[in-house]
Design a protein around this motif. Structure first.
Motif, PDB file in Angstrom:
ATOM      1  N   TYR A  97       0.814  -1.218   0.000  1.00 33.14           N
ATOM      2  CA  TYR A  97       0.000   0.000   0.000  1.00 33.14           C
ATOM      3  C   TYR A  97       0.844   1.264   0.000  1.00 33.14           C
ATOM      4  CZ  TYR A  97      -4.159  -2.785   0.505  1.00 33.14           C
ATOM      5  OH  TYR A  97      -5.158  -3.665   0.273  1.00 33.14           O
ATOM      6  N   GLY A  98       2.124   1.114   0.066  1.00 28.34           N
ATOM      7  CA  GLY A  98       2.979   2.294  -0.059  1.00 28.34           C
ATOM      8  C   GLY A  98       3.390   2.572  -1.483  1.00 28.34           C
ATOM      9  N   MET A  99       2.959   1.710  -2.429  1.00 36.39           N
ATOM     10  CA  MET A  99       3.340   1.932  -3.823  1.00 36.39           C
ATOM     11  C   MET A  99       2.531   3.053  -4.475  1.00 36.39           C
ATOM     12  SD  MET A  99       4.090  -1.938  -5.227  1.00 36.39           S
ATOM     13  CE  MET A  99       2.569  -2.666  -4.638  1.00 36.39           C
ATOM     14  N   ASN A 100       1.291   3.345  -3.983  1.00 34.21           N
ATOM     15  CA  ASN A 100       0.502   4.492  -4.445  1.00 34.21           C
ATOM     16  C   ASN A 100       0.231   4.480  -5.953  1.00 34.21           C
ATOM     17  OD1 ASN A 100       0.325   5.674  -1.866  1.00 34.21           O
ATOM     18  ND2 ASN A 100       2.360   6.593  -2.117  1.00 34.21           N
ATOM     19  N   PHE A 101      -0.100   3.301  -6.488  1.00 32.43           N
ATOM     20  CA  PHE A 101      -0.510   3.266  -7.889  1.00 32.43           C
ATOM     21  C   PHE A 101      -1.882   3.938  -8.064  1.00 32.43           C
ATOM     22  CE2 PHE A 101       2.423  -0.496  -8.137  1.00 32.43           C
ATOM     23  CZ  PHE A 101       3.325   0.097  -8.993  1.00 32.43           C
ATOM     24  N   HIS A 102      -2.087   4.636  -9.214  1.00 31.63           N
ATOM     25  CA  HIS A 102      -3.335   5.363  -9.444  1.00 31.63           C
ATOM     26  C   HIS A 102      -4.517   4.423  -9.577  1.00 31.63           C
ATOM     27  CE1 HIS A 102      -6.403   7.573 -11.742  1.00 31.63           C
ATOM     28  NE2 HIS A 102      -5.969   8.634 -11.035  1.00 31.63           N
ATOM     29  N   ASP A 103      -4.292   3.214 -10.135  1.00 32.57           N
ATOM     30  CA  ASP A 103      -5.388   2.273 -10.357  1.00 32.57           C
ATOM     31  C   ASP A 103      -5.602   1.336  -9.178  1.00 32.57           C
ATOM     32  OD1 ASP A 103      -5.863   3.335 -12.850  1.00 32.57           O
ATOM     33  OD2 ASP A 103      -4.452   1.944 -13.857  1.00 32.57           O
TER      34      ASP A 103
END
Length: 318
Positions: free
Chosen positions: A278-284
């Motif tokens: 959850y720290g990757m912060n992908f838009h999708d």
């Protein structure tokens, strides 16, 4: 220092002495004894020889014997070479430390009213040394019993759990005490085995033969030494048991710490993984638009931490 004991058990001059006790002697005192008895007094180096032929020998009609005896040095005892020269009519002893046994025999003869001879003095010295060796072994046995009680005691149910560092220091101190007791046993064993050889040598080689009463007392000394030898052997086994047990308990305590650290590290892997995802912060990423996405991530990390701990407890690893 030179003490000269006559047939009445009291101090006398060199001409009538039946016991010449040399303690840390000066050269003039040694020369005086050699002139009186007609044989060379062995020095410290001679008495320190470990070969049996050097410790037990005959020279110019006298029995020359040596043994390492325990002398008090500070709070501990040290082995000090001691010589016994038994002539036909007298005994010469040579020592380089103060020894309680010799002082005790001095006082005993001074109080007595019976005639004293060289053979009588030697036998009485051997008896007193053996008695003191037995007392030392008894004190060692008491120390080992206390150490055993402290090592193998059952912890109290309501007692707070001891910290590892404190418990390790306690067990280490017990191991030091047991090691010191073992060292004391070795010294006592050296002393009484040497006394046993002297008793055998006197019984076999003494000329003229010692009286029957003294013969029986020397035989009793031999039997006492045999019993002390058996007692010392049992104490040696106990020492090894206590050292092994203390070492094992220290290892168990340390293993408990390693086990806890292992559980913590394993339980910490899943939440780190969740936080990384959850720290990757992908838009999708669908959870980014959830109102409860943040609480959901926290709940997922908590559950992933609890599950491994429960698994360890179920397997009885924790």
């Amino acid at each position: 220092m030179l003490k000269l004991i006559g047939k009445d058990g009291r101090e006398t001059d060199i001409g009538t002495a039946v016991w010449a006790d040399l303690c840390e002697p000066e050269e003039s005192e040694i020369a005086e004894v050699e002139r009186r008895f007609g044989f060379k007094v062995p020095d410290r180096e001679d008495l320190s020889e470990i070969e049996l032929s050097s410790r037990l020998r005959t020279h110019e009609g006298a029995l020359v014997m040596s043994a390492p005896l325990i002398a008090r040095h500070g709070d501990a005892g040290v082995l000090s070479p001691t010589g016994f020269i038994l002539a036909k009519d007298a005994l010469v002893t040579v020592r380089f430390c103060q020894m309680t046994a010799f002082d005790q025999v001095h006082e005993e003869f001074a109080r007595g009213d019976h005639e004293v001879g060289g053979q009588e003095v030697l036998v009485r010295l051997l008896e007193d040394i053996i008695d003191r060796s037995a007392d030392r072994l008894e004190r060692v046995a008491e120390d080992l019993a206390k150490a055993s009680h402290s090592i193998f005691r059952e912890p109290e149910k309501d007692a707070p759990k001891k910290r590892l560092g404190r418990e390790t220091r306690r067990l280490r101190a017990l191991m030091v005490g047991v090691g010191q007791a073992s060292e004391q046993m070795v010294k006592v064993r050296h002393a009484f085995l040497a006394i046993g050889r002297i008793a055998n040598f006197v019984l076999d080689r003494c000329e003229p033969k010692i009286p029957e009463a003294l013969h029986d007392r020397l035989v009793a000394v031999k039997h006492d030494i045999e019993s002390l030898d058996e007692f010392e052997s049992s104490l040696t086994g106990r020492v090894q048991l206590l050292i092994d047990a203390a070492t094992a308990f220290i290892s168990i305590e340390q293993n408990d710490v390693v086990k806890v650290l292992t559980v913590v590290s394993v339980a910490g892997v899943p939440p780190v993984l969740v936080a990384g995802v959850y720290g990757m912060n992908f838009h999708d990423m669908p959870e980014l638009s959830w109102p409860w996405g943040y609480p959901f991530a926290w709940a997922l990390m908590i559950v992933s931490t609890i599950l491994p701990v429960l698994w360890f407890k179920w397997r009885d690893w924790l």
